[in-house]
Each structure stands twice: as structure tokens, then as C-alpha cells.
Design a protein around this motif. Structure first.
Motif, short mmCIF file in Angstrom:
data_model
loop_
_atom_site.label_atom_id
_atom_site.label_comp_id
_atom_site.label_asym_id
_atom_site.label_seq_id
_atom_site.Cartn_x
_atom_site.Cartn_y
_atom_site.Cartn_z
N ARG A 107 0.80 -1.17 0.03
CA ARG A 107 0.03 -0.15 0.01
C ARG A 107 0.91 1.24 -0.03
NH1 ARG A 107 -3.86 -0.78 3.93
NH2 ARG A 107 -3.88 -2.87 2.98
N GLY A 108 2.01 1.35 0.75
CA GLY A 108 2.86 2.24 0.65
C GLY A 108 3.40 2.77 -0.87
N LEU A 109 3.94 1.72 -1.41
CA LEU A 109 4.40 1.96 -2.71
C LEU A 109 3.14 2.37 -3.66
CD1 LEU A 109 6.62 -1.70 -3.09
CD2 LEU A 109 7.34 0.90 -2.92
N VAL A 110 1.97 1.90 -3.43
CA VAL A 110 0.96 2.19 -4.22
C VAL A 110 0.69 3.96 -3.98
CG1 VAL A 110 -1.61 1.96 -4.94
CG2 VAL A 110 -0.10 -0.11 -4.64
N GLU A 111 0.69 4.19 -2.77
CA GLU A 111 0.26 5.75 -2.47
C GLU A 111 1.21 6.41 -3.11
OE1 GLU A 111 -0.47 5.46 1.91
OE2 GLU A 111 -2.20 4.29 1.45
N ASN A 112 2.49 6.00 -3.08
CA ASN A 112 3.84 6.68 -3.61
C ASN A 112 3.63 6.58 -5.34
OD1 ASN A 112 4.80 7.89 -1.62
ND2 ASN A 112 5.94 6.11 -1.26
N GLY A 113 2.50 6.00 -5.91
CA GLY A 113 2.44 6.24 -7.29
C GLY A 113 2.83 5.16 -7.98
N ALA A 114 3.18 3.64 -7.41
CA ALA A 114 3.48 2.59 -8.13
C ALA A 114 2.32 1.94 -8.49
CB ALA A 114 4.44 1.53 -7.27
N ASP A 115 2.33 1.40 -9.86
CA ASP A 115 1.30 0.72 -10.48
C ASP A 115 1.46 -0.65 -9.61
OD1 ASP A 115 0.02 -1.23 -11.90
OD2 ASP A 115 0.55 0.02 -13.85
N PRO A 116 0.46 -1.07 -9.38
CA PRO A 116 0.39 -2.29 -8.52
C PRO A 116 0.86 -3.62 -9.35
CG PRO A 116 -1.78 -1.25 -7.98
CD PRO A 116 -1.11 -0.62 -9.11
N LEU A 117 0.45 -3.68 -10.79
CA LEU A 117 0.79 -4.70 -11.62
C LEU A 117 2.50 -4.52 -11.75
CD1 LEU A 117 -1.59 -5.32 -14.63
CD2 LEU A 117 -1.26 -6.41 -12.34
N ALA A 118 2.81 -3.37 -11.67
CA ALA A 118 4.35 -3.25 -11.86
C ALA A 118 5.13 -3.93 -10.36
CB ALA A 118 4.80 -1.64 -12.07
N ILE A 119 4.58 -3.71 -9.31
CA ILE A 119 5.18 -4.20 -8.09
C ILE A 119 4.98 -5.60 -8.19
CG2 ILE A 119 4.91 -4.30 -5.68
CD1 ILE A 119 3.14 -2.06 -5.57
N ARG A 120 4.12 -6.20 -8.68
CA ARG A 120 3.83 -7.76 -8.92
C ARG A 120 4.95 -8.14 -9.94
NH1 ARG A 120 0.01 -11.95 -9.00
NH2 ARG A 120 0.71 -13.38 -10.83
N PHE A 121 5.16 -7.31 -10.90
CA PHE A 121 6.17 -7.75 -12.19
C PHE A 121 7.42 -7.92 -11.55
CE2 PHE A 121 6.91 -7.75 -16.74
CZ PHE A 121 8.56 -7.65 -16.63
N ALA A 122 7.74 -6.78 -10.61
CA ALA A 122 9.17 -6.71 -10.18
C ALA A 122 9.56 -7.83 -9.27
CB ALA A 122 9.17 -5.42 -9.46
N LEU A 123 8.35 -8.02 -8.43
CA LEU A 123 8.47 -9.38 -7.61
C LEU A 123 8.73 -10.76 -7.83
CD1 LEU A 123 5.99 -7.99 -4.60
CD2 LEU A 123 8.49 -8.10 -4.44
N ILE A 124 8.23 -11.06 -9.28
CA ILE A 124 8.22 -12.14 -10.01
C ILE A 124 9.21 -12.31 -11.08
CG2 ILE A 124 5.73 -12.92 -9.22
CD1 ILE A 124 5.21 -12.45 -12.33
N ALA A 125 10.03 -11.15 -11.10
CA ALA A 125 10.76 -11.03 -12.28
C ALA A 125 12.05 -12.09 -12.21
CB ALA A 125 11.42 -9.72 -12.46
N GLY A 126 12.59 -12.24 -10.80
CA GLY A 126 13.60 -13.13 -10.59
C GLY A 126 13.23 -14.62 -10.16
N ILE A 127 14.25 -15.49 -10.66
CA ILE A 127 14.20 -16.90 -10.21
C ILE A 127 13.65 -17.09 -8.38
CG2 ILE A 127 15.30 -19.18 -10.02
CD1 ILE A 127 15.11 -18.62 -12.82
N TYR A 128 12.53 -17.76 -8.07
CA TYR A 128 11.96 -17.76 -6.92
C TYR A 128 13.15 -18.47 -5.99
CZ TYR A 128 11.03 -22.78 -6.81
OH TYR A 128 11.15 -24.05 -6.88
N ARG A 129 14.07 -19.13 -6.42
CA ARG A 129 15.02 -20.00 -5.51
C ARG A 129 16.14 -18.96 -5.32
NH1 ARG A 129 16.57 -25.20 -7.88
NH2 ARG A 129 17.86 -25.15 -6.08
N LYS A 130 16.22 -18.03 -5.86
CA LYS A 130 17.60 -17.05 -5.67
C LYS A 130 17.10 -15.78 -4.86
CE LYS A 130 20.36 -18.51 -9.60
NZ LYS A 130 20.44 -18.40 -10.94
N ASN A 131 17.72 -15.23 -4.30
CA ASN A 131 17.42 -13.94 -3.61
C ASN A 131 17.00 -12.85 -4.60
OD1 ASN A 131 19.87 -14.70 -1.37
ND2 ASN A 131 17.86 -14.18 -0.73
#
Ligand code: AMP
Ligand code: ZN
Length: 492
Positions: free
Chosen positions: A299-323
Motif C-alpha cells: 500500500r505504501g508503494l501504491v500510495e507513492n504512485g507505483a502501479d500494483p501490476l508493476a510491483i507484482r512484475f518486479a517481485l516475480i521477475a527473478g527466479i524464486y529460489r534465488k534472492n
């Protein structure tokens, strides 16, 4: 049903292998959910997103999925990262904190953060679980499990609670490597408690007649240990042996190790056939921590103007088994890519309405690209490749003006990519960040009411503060008290 194989790394056998369901084509899946003492942060959501992608991928190959993800609203203690719980209940501690001042009791606090979690979940476009059971709704089953474990000789009562006897479960350590022997050698801290038979034993029930959430049990007033809730809720909804269990990497020990010991002792059967753990999210290369000021809520990122789908995209962009390193740049890049899907989606919509008649020059290519994206997901959730394939398709869609026939193929591609990865569009019902339609809001009145509530809270007049919150919510205004002391509001 498709013949495709879903390969996933299994933390128990420590290798990638096909995900095999006990009942063909039906995945019974359990995910450890959040402890609702605060907002779930984007690291928590990285783990939930791994589970969401597993559900989407399984459904994409025609499997039925029964997905259970719990809510921990009691029993998770501040020092639970050591083998046996000690410290304070996280819920009670939160109530006593500055942020907790707005709540009358711990139940209200739990309800508030549960609602916040569900709305952040929808913002990030996660699939809804089939069941979201709460620990407090299953205390009876947890007491029955404690009784059963005592009767079977796996647990014993002490003046402070009921403890699982790790001695009785020789396979303890098979998931995390933390065997009883290694715990005795001090490989991890354990809670020293002279009432326990062995220091590696862990709590199933804590006796405590001062605890804010307490239930009566054969051992007097108290509350359940953290691990037993997941053992009983997984069993209640998914059966004795489940196909898949997920959580963040920190859940491996002690939480999942203890779940296995309890469940297998209770049923005499394997608890779970496949385990998935998501590596930790870091922010700008560092561990997320409030003191470093890099602690992000959706919610904080969204309130600062982030597109929720972009947050989702950024969070799934890497291999889940790596940091994964979450950065401002990563979020900006994600937004650029989300806009590519939006442009492709808009081009398709337009051509479906007014595109020329003619050949479909892109359908076959898009079908093949989708299959490659799906295959990448079926190969241990290779999101970087799946996403790059999805983007390749979006580029093809926007390359040349679309005929109506090509637009139909484009739409099919984007629909399927959205079902698989959830990054093309939000379902309309889940668009709380877009301008809400509905009656006009009298902002001056809302601000005046918020100021009045602030004054009531400052005077510790909780009754008035609560009445104002209700007055606002009755007119469709949701009020959020932010950790930094400010208050924000939204419609809906
Ligand atoms: P909790 O509310 O602490 O029980 O955590 C909920 C879920 O989030 C658990 O599965 C944790 O393992 C996971 N988790 C916590 N912190 C992170 C992080 N920084 N990155 C990824 N997963 C996390
Ligand atoms: Zn759990």
C-alpha cells in the motif's frame, strides 16, 4: 488434461523433480500465510507470489487445484526462529506498540491487519485461495492433536505447556538438516527450559492464563504453539498426505520441520510429498528492516504512485529460489514492461472493434510463444524466461496494424499470459487504485472527520475515535493509520 510435466525443486529431496499428485490432476496445496500483527511486507508477498504462480501454472495445464493458505492470528512468538518458541506473542506485542494504540483489543488488531492483507493481495492480483483458515478458528483441533500426540507417546505435559518429544521422531531434521543431534551440539539456539526433557523439544501448547487470547484445554488456560496450527489446518482441508507445501526459506526451520514431526506422528503417513521454499527478498541489496528505512508495504508503494501490476512484475521477475533485489530501477523497468502489455491490450481491443478483415499473420507464432512461456513455468517456475516470452508476444501484437482475425489471436495470447502470470491486467473488480466510480466525496468533510478522530485519539477517547471511523466507513470511506503516524483514506 495435458500431458505436460510440472517440474519443481523439492526442498525435502533437495532436487528438482516432477510434481506428482496423489489424485491424478488434482493438486492439494498448502501455503503458510502471514501473521497478522502488522501489514504484510513485499518480502512476504514474494513468497505468496511463488505459491500464486504454482497455482496458475497447474491450472494452465488443466489441473484442479485446492489451495489452502492460513492466517496466523495467535501463537507466533517473537523468538520463534529458534527451535522452541519463547518471547512474546507477536499479536500482543503489536497491541502494546504505538501502532497498536488505535485498537481496543487484540482481536480488532488481527481483523484490521487481516483485511489489509487481503486487500494488498488483491492489489497484487494474486489468485484467491480456496480456503483461508485462521489459527483461532481451529483451536479445538489443535487441542485434540495435542491430546492425540500425548496419547501416542509423542508429546508430554510440563508445568509450562505440552511439548513434542523430538527423541520420538528420529527423522527430525530431514527437511532442514537440523537434527536433534546437531541441535544438541548448538548448531542453532534452542530455548533452555528445565521442564523440557530435551532442549530440542518444541511447544505444542503453552499454558498461560494471562495471555490475551486464551482457550481452556485439558492443561488449563493457554494457547497453541505456532507449528501445530498448520499441521491441523492442512489435514482438515487437504487430508493426511498433501501434495505440496510452500513458504519462505525461513519457514524451513523450525516451522516446517516441526509440522512434519507432528503430522507424521499423528497419522503415521508422510505429511507432504513436495516442498517449495522461496528465497528472501532484499531491498537495494540489503535485508529489509525498519531501521534501515527500506521496509516496503504494497500500500505504501501504491500510495507513492507505483502501479500494483508493476510491483507484482518486479517481485516475480527473478527466479524464486534465488534472492531477489528489489530496487527503484527494477520497479521503473517493471512499469515500462507493464505498459507494453497495456499497449498490446489496447491495440487488440481497438482492432477487435475496427480492424480490417484479412489474414491472421500472428496467431501461430503467438501460440508457439505462449507454449514456450508455459514450458518455462513448468520448468521450476522460470519466470525470467516466461516473462521474456510474454513480452516477445506483446511486441508482435504491436508490430503492425492488426486485422480482426489477428486481434482475436492477440486477445487469446494476452488472456492466457494473464492467466499464467497475472501481469497484463487486473480483473475489474480488483482495481482499487484506479479512480473509483461512485458518488462524489466531500473531501473537506472527510478531512474534518479525520482531524476530529485524531484529536479524540490524542485525548485517548477511543469511543469517539471509533465512532468516527464507523461514521466514515458507513459512507464508504476507509481510513488507514500509517506506521509513520499519518492517516490516509480511500473510497471503497
Ligand atoms: P510471517 O508473517 O512472518 O509468518 O511470514 C509470512 C511468509 O513470508 C512466510 O512464508 C515467510 O517465510 C515469508 N517471508 C518473510 N520475509 C520474507 C522475505 N524477506 N522474502 C521472502 N519471503 C519472506
Ligand atoms: Zn505454517
Amino acid at each position: 488434461m495435458s500431458e505436460k510435466q510440472f517440474r519443481l525443486y523439492d526442498s525435502l529431496s533437495r532436487k528438482e523433480k516432477p510434481l506428482v499428485t496423489e489424485e491424478p490432476g488434482h493438486l492439494r496445496f498448502y501455503t503458510c500465510g502471514p501473521t497478522v500483527y502488522s501489514y504484510a511486507h513485499i518480502g512476504n508477498f514474494r513468497s505468496f507470489l511463488t505459491a500464486d504462480l504454482i497455482v496458475r501454472t497447474a491450472r494452465a495445464i488443466g489441473w484442479k487445484v485446492t489451495w489452502v493458505s492460513n492466517i496466523t492470528d495467535v501463537g507466533h512468538l517473537t523468538d520463534d526462529d529458534i527451535a522452541d518458541a519463547t518471547g512474546e506473542d507477536k499479536m500482543e506485542k503489536a497491541l502494546r506498540s504505538k501502532e497498536g494504540e488505535q485498537f481496543h483489543n487484540v482481536w480488532e488488531l488481527a481483523e484490521y491487519y487481516e483485511d489489509a492483507y487481503k486487500s494488498d493481495w488483491r492489489l497484487l492480483n494474486l489468485v484467491e485461495p480456496d480456503v483461508r483458515p485462521k489459527a483461532t478458528q481451529h483451536v479445538r483441533e489443535q487441542i485434540v492433536a495435542a491430546e492425540d500426540l500425548i496419547a501416542k507417546g509423542f508429546a508430554y505435559e510440563t508445568p509450562t505447556g505440552v511439548y513434542f518429544s523430538v527423541d520420538k521422531f528420529p527423522e527430525y531434521g530431514k527437511l532442514s538438516g537440523n537434527t536433534q543431534e546437531s541441535l544438541r551440539k548448538g548448531v542453532r539456539d534452542v530455548v533452555m527450559d528445565e521442564n523440557k526433557k530435551d532442549q530440542s523439544d518444541f511447544a505444542i501448547w503453552k499454558k498461560d492464563d494471562k495471555h490475551l487470547m486464551q482457550w481452556f484445554s485439558p492443561y488449563g488456560w493457554g494457547f497453541p504453539g505456532w507449528h501445530i496450527e498448520c499441521s491441523v489446518m492442512a489435514r482438515a482441508y487437504l487430508g493426511d498426505t498433501i501434495d505440496l507445501h510452500s513458504g519462505g526459506e525461513d519457514n524451513k526451520f523450525p516451522h516446517h520441520e516441526c509440522e512434519i514431526a507432528q503430522s507424521e506422528s499423528l497419522t503415521g503417513k508422510p505429511f507432504c510429498n513436495h516442498w517449495t521454499h522461496t528465497a528472501f527478498l532484499q531491498v537495494n541489496g540489503q535485508k529489509m528492516s525498519k531501521s534501515l528505512g527500506n521496509f516496503y508495504y504494497v500500500r505504501g508503494l501504491v500510495e507513492n504512485g507505483a502501479d500494483p501490476l508493476a510491483i507484482r512484475f518486479a517481485l516475480i521477475a527473478g527466479i524464486y529460489r534465488k534472492n531477489l533485489n528489489f530496487t527503484d530501477q527494477g520497479l521503473d523497468d517493471a512499469k515500462t514492461n507493464i505498459d507494453r502489455f497495456k499497449r498490446a491490450d489496447a491495440a487488440v481491443t481497438e482492432a477487435l472493434e475496427s480492424g480490417a478483415a484479412g489474414e491472421d499473420a500472428i496467431g501461430e507464432e503467438l501460440d508457439s510463444i505462449y507454449e514456450q512461456a508455459l514450458d518455462a513455468m513448468l520448468g521450476d517456475l522460470n519466470t525470467p524466461i516466461a516473462i521474456s516470452k510474454a513480452l516477445e508476444g506483446a511486441k508482435i501484437i504491436t508490430r503492425d496494424p492488426l486485422t480482426k482475425a489477428a486481434a482475436e489471436s492477440g486477445q487469446r495470447f494476452l488472456d492466457r499470459v494473464n492467466d499464467l502470470l497475472g501481469i497484463v491486467r487486473h480483473p475489474e473488480a480488483f482495481a482499487p487504485c484506479q479512480e473509483a466510480a461512485g458518488p462524489a466525496v466531500d473531501e473537506a468533510w472527510v478531512n474534518e472527520r479525520i482531524e476530529a478522530r485524531k484529536a479524540a485519539k490524542a485525548a485517548k477517547d477511543w469511543g469517539t475515535a471509533d465512532a468516527i471511523r464507523k461514521e466514515l466507513s458507513d459512507t464508504g470511506i476507509a481510513v488507514t493509520d500509517n506506521p509513520d503516524g499519518t492517516t490516509s483514506w480511500s473510497v471503497g
